[in-house]
Design a protein around this motif. Structure first.
Motif, PDB file in Angstrom:
ATOM      1  N   ALA A  16       0.817  -1.056  -0.221  1.00 49.78           N
ATOM      2  CA  ALA A  16       0.146  -0.036   0.167  1.00 49.78           C
ATOM      3  C   ALA A  16       0.933   1.309  -0.185  1.00 49.78           C
ATOM      4  N   PHE A  17       0.302   2.241  -0.869  1.00 48.72           N
ATOM      5  CA  PHE A  17       1.164   3.521  -0.622  1.00 48.72           C
ATOM      6  C   PHE A  17       1.024   4.297   0.727  1.00 48.72           C
ATOM      7  N   ALA A  18       2.258   4.319   1.428  1.00 51.08           N
ATOM      8  CA  ALA A  18       2.363   4.889   2.689  1.00 51.08           C
ATOM      9  C   ALA A  18       3.672   5.519   2.830  1.00 51.08           C
ATOM     10  N   PRO A  19       3.686   6.106   4.222  1.00 47.03           N
ATOM     11  CA  PRO A  19       5.271   6.590   4.557  1.00 47.03           C
ATOM     12  C   PRO A  19       6.378   5.486   4.507  1.00 47.03           C
ATOM     13  N   VAL A  20       7.459   5.979   4.423  1.00 44.69           N
ATOM     14  CA  VAL A  20       8.542   4.982   4.392  1.00 44.69           C
ATOM     15  C   VAL A  20       8.504   4.024   5.432  1.00 44.69           C
ATOM     16  N   THR A  21       8.145   4.651   6.853  1.00 42.83           N
ATOM     17  CA  THR A  21       8.048   3.483   7.921  1.00 42.83           C
ATOM     18  C   THR A  21       7.061   2.706   7.745  1.00 42.83           C
ATOM     19  N   ARG A  22       6.192   2.769   6.851  1.00 43.10           N
ATOM     20  CA  ARG A  22       5.070   1.754   6.637  1.00 43.10           C
ATOM     21  C   ARG A  22       5.223   1.230   5.242  1.00 43.10           C
ATOM     22  N   SER A  23       6.345   1.140   4.467  1.00 37.97           N
ATOM     23  CA  SER A  23       6.582   0.601   3.158  1.00 37.97           C
ATOM     24  C   SER A  23       7.252  -0.556   3.157  1.00 37.97           C
ATOM     25  N   LEU A  24       7.377  -1.492   4.217  1.00 44.59           N
ATOM     26  CA  LEU A  24       8.062  -2.494   4.190  1.00 44.59           C
ATOM     27  C   LEU A  24       9.647  -2.338   4.078  1.00 44.59           C
ATOM     28  N   VAL A  25      10.226  -1.282   4.608  1.00 46.47           N
ATOM     29  CA  VAL A  25      11.655  -0.813   4.580  1.00 46.47           C
ATOM     30  C   VAL A  25      12.435  -1.174   5.868  1.00 46.47           C
ATOM     31  N   PHE A  26      13.308  -2.058   5.901  1.00 42.40           N
ATOM     32  CA  PHE A  26      14.188  -2.136   7.132  1.00 42.40           C
ATOM     33  C   PHE A  26      15.271  -0.947   7.268  1.00 42.40           C
ATOM     34  N   GLN A  27      15.227  -0.551   8.398  1.00 41.48           N
ATOM     35  CA  GLN A  27      16.297   0.389   8.683  1.00 41.48           C
ATOM     36  C   GLN A  27      17.556  -0.290   9.069  1.00 41.48           C
ATOM     37  N   GLY A 211       3.568  11.263   3.571  1.00 41.62           N
ATOM     38  CA  GLY A 211       4.315  11.958   4.925  1.00 41.62           C
ATOM     39  C   GLY A 211       4.096  11.017   6.065  1.00 41.62           C
ATOM     40  N   GLU A 212       5.009  11.368   7.083  1.00 42.05           N
ATOM     41  CA  GLU A 212       4.660  10.467   8.437  1.00 42.05           C
ATOM     42  C   GLU A 212       3.507  11.131   9.146  1.00 42.05           C
ATOM     43  N   ARG A 213       3.212  12.293   8.686  1.00 41.10           N
ATOM     44  CA  ARG A 213       1.712  13.149   9.312  1.00 41.10           C
ATOM     45  C   ARG A 213       1.247  13.926   8.348  1.00 41.10           C
ATOM     46  N   GLY A 214      -0.048  13.995   8.265  1.00 41.91           N
ATOM     47  CA  GLY A 214      -0.569  14.947   7.242  1.00 41.91           C
ATOM     48  C   GLY A 214      -0.850  14.431   5.838  1.00 41.91           C
ATOM     49  N   GLY A 215      -1.412  14.978   4.961  1.00 40.85           N
ATOM     50  CA  GLY A 215      -1.773  14.674   3.802  1.00 40.85           C
ATOM     51  C   GLY A 215      -0.834  14.959   2.468  1.00 40.85           C
ATOM     52  N   GLY A 216       0.138  15.495   2.986  1.00 41.57           N
ATOM     53  CA  GLY A 216       1.012  15.719   1.706  1.00 41.57           C
ATOM     54  C   GLY A 216       2.060  14.192   1.586  1.00 41.57           C
ATOM     55  N   VAL A 217       2.830  14.408   0.371  1.00 43.79           N
ATOM     56  CA  VAL A 217       3.713  13.511   0.048  1.00 43.79           C
ATOM     57  C   VAL A 217       5.359  14.030   0.106  1.00 43.79           C
ATOM     58  N   CYS A 218       6.291  13.130   0.102  1.00 40.27           N
ATOM     59  CA  CYS A 218       7.636  13.806   0.184  1.00 40.27           C
ATOM     60  C   CYS A 218       8.677  12.628  -0.197  1.00 40.27           C
ATOM     61  N   GLN A 219       9.796  13.063  -0.241  1.00 36.62           N
ATOM     62  CA  GLN A 219      10.980  12.407  -0.327  1.00 36.62           C
ATOM     63  C   GLN A 219      12.287  13.127   0.149  1.00 36.62           C
ATOM     64  N   ALA A 220      13.029  12.408   0.671  1.00 32.15           N
ATOM     65  CA  ALA A 220      14.356  12.830   1.374  1.00 32.15           C
ATOM     66  C   ALA A 220      15.380  11.988   0.751  1.00 32.15           C
ATOM     67  N   VAL A 221      16.516  12.747   0.350  1.00 33.20           N
ATOM     68  CA  VAL A 221      17.692  12.066  -0.266  1.00 33.20           C
ATOM     69  C   VAL A 221      18.889  12.491   0.339  1.00 33.20           C
ATOM     70  N   GLN A 222      20.019  11.908   0.314  1.00 33.40           N
ATOM     71  CA  GLN A 222      21.292  12.542   0.560  1.00 33.40           C
ATOM     72  C   GLN A 222      22.082  13.104  -0.569  1.00 33.40           C
ATOM     73  N   VAL A 223      22.748  14.147  -0.430  1.00 24.40           N
ATOM     74  CA  VAL A 223      23.566  15.054  -1.521  1.00 24.40           C
ATOM     75  C   VAL A 223      24.896  14.404  -1.276  1.00 24.40           C
ATOM     76  N   THR A 224      25.538  13.595  -2.239  1.00 22.93           N
ATOM     77  CA  THR A 224      26.808  13.123  -1.879  1.00 22.93           C
ATOM     78  C   THR A 224      28.019  13.933  -2.937  1.00 22.93           C
ATOM     79  N   THR A 225      27.592  15.113  -3.282  1.00 20.89           N
ATOM     80  CA  THR A 225      28.736  16.020  -3.971  1.00 20.89           C
ATOM     81  C   THR A 225      29.718  16.158  -3.085  1.00 20.89           C
ATOM     82  N   PRO A 226      30.927  16.054  -3.367  1.00 16.97           N
ATOM     83  CA  PRO A 226      32.075  16.225  -2.448  1.00 16.97           C
ATOM     84  C   PRO A 226      31.917  17.642  -2.100  1.00 16.97           C
TER      85      PRO A 226
END
Length: 324
Positions: A16-27, A211-226
């Motif tokens: 199901a479409f859900a936040p990262v913590t409920r998308s079958l993702v191991f940390q 998102g973890e709360r609220g009706g929005g959607v989101c994505q967070a990434v890491q910038v790896t540029t030196p």
């Protein structure tokens, strides 16, 4: 382990479409779980699963064993299986009832030769408001197949080039409408095509989740540029009011209105001088007349350089990120 778990699901299962913590993702498991046996490293992945027109839940935990395998006691489990490689699997198919509401549940617990314990629990608990009939999404044998996957254990080697798990988005709470998966996927296609000249990321843009709360959607990434190792986060919500009194400045932020009525706000904030880890946050917020709001965050611990405001604005002002 996340990839192994997803690959191990039957082909007709949909997460199901859900936040990262409920998308079958191991940390990640903190520390060296194979050596720190007194503490017992562990990680859990949860999700709501749809199978046909029915819906249920799955939770999978992988941990380092800290106690001997418990005895096989009648009434506490249905079956104990002994596999050729020395794995022991306990299964149970039962139910419980709270205040007159019955929940069906199935469990498979594998005690693996490397000292890992993999536990898969499936229930007929559907996501709130889904409207689908309830059903346990996986059979006992399917759960056994999951927990005995050789990639689903503490000692499984990480393949070279494996990405880190998706980042959990910044906590936010918006009162706008819930954005469905179809709209999120349309925005994904737009984000994936935005040029980021000279900027490298740990994963491409274009994987929005709730998102973890609220009706929005989101994505967070890491910038790896030196020199620019930082975090980049995107939050999109709808039904947001246009900010009033444009063209004013306060603190180190600024606000301006574009000819079509879109309001662009920029803000930069540095941590207090006495902070143990100096940090800078840079934010661009674009609110469209339609009520669509796009927030772009760049933040990092000093001395890493943040992404320039011009690039953040270029992403946030892309016309494809408005409600279609």
């Amino acid at each position: 382990m996340t990839q192994a778990l997803h690959d191990g699901l039957p082909g007709d299962i949909e997460i199901a479409f859900a936040p990262v913590t409920r998308s079958l993702v191991f940390q990640p498991i903190n520390g060296d779980a194979t050596q720190n046996k007194g503490f017992g490293g562990w990680t859990t992945a949860n999700a709501t699963l749809a199978r046909g027109d029915r819906e249920g839940a799955l939770s999978v935990t992988v941990r380092q064993a800290t106690k001997p395998i418990p005895p096989c006691v009648a009434g506490e489990l249905d079956e104990r299986r002994h596999l050729p490689d020395g794995t022991i699997v306990d299964t149970d198919d039962t139910w419980y009832e709270i205040e007159g509401v019955r929940t069906l549940t199935r469990d498979a617990i594998a005690y693996l030769p490397d000292g890992s314990v993999a536990h898969a629990n499936a229930t007929d608990q559907a996501a709130q408001g889904s409207g689908r009939p309830r059903a346990v999404p996986l059979t006992i044998d399917e759960l056994v197949a999951l927990v005995t996957d050789p990639e689903l254990r503490i000692s499984a080697p990480v393949a070279p080039g494996t990405s880190s798990p998706p980042k959990v988005c910044l906590p936010f709470s918006k009162s706008g409408a819930v954005i469905d998966q179809a709209q999120a996927r349309r925005w994904d296609a737009v984000l994936a095509q935005i040029p980021l000249d000279g900027v490298t990321l740990d994963r491409p843009l274009g994987a929005l989740l709730q998102g973890e709360r609220g009706g929005g959607v989101c994505q967070a990434v890491q910038v790896t540029t030196p020199g620019r190792q930082s975090r980049l986060a995107i939050v999109i919500s709808t039904e947001q009011p246009l900010p009033q009194e444009p063209d004013t400045s306060s603190y180190d932020g600024a606000r301006r209105r574009l000819p079509d009525g879109t309001v662009v706000e920029t803000h930069e904030e540095r941590s207090a001088a006495l902070a143990s880890t100096p940090r800078t946050d840079r934010t661009v917020t674009v609110t469209r007349p339609s009520g669509t709001q796009i927030e772009i965050f760049s933040f990092a611990d000093a001395p890493a350089e943040l992404l320039p405001l011009a690039l953040l604005e270029e992403i946030a002002l892309n016309p494809g990120l408005d409600v279609s």
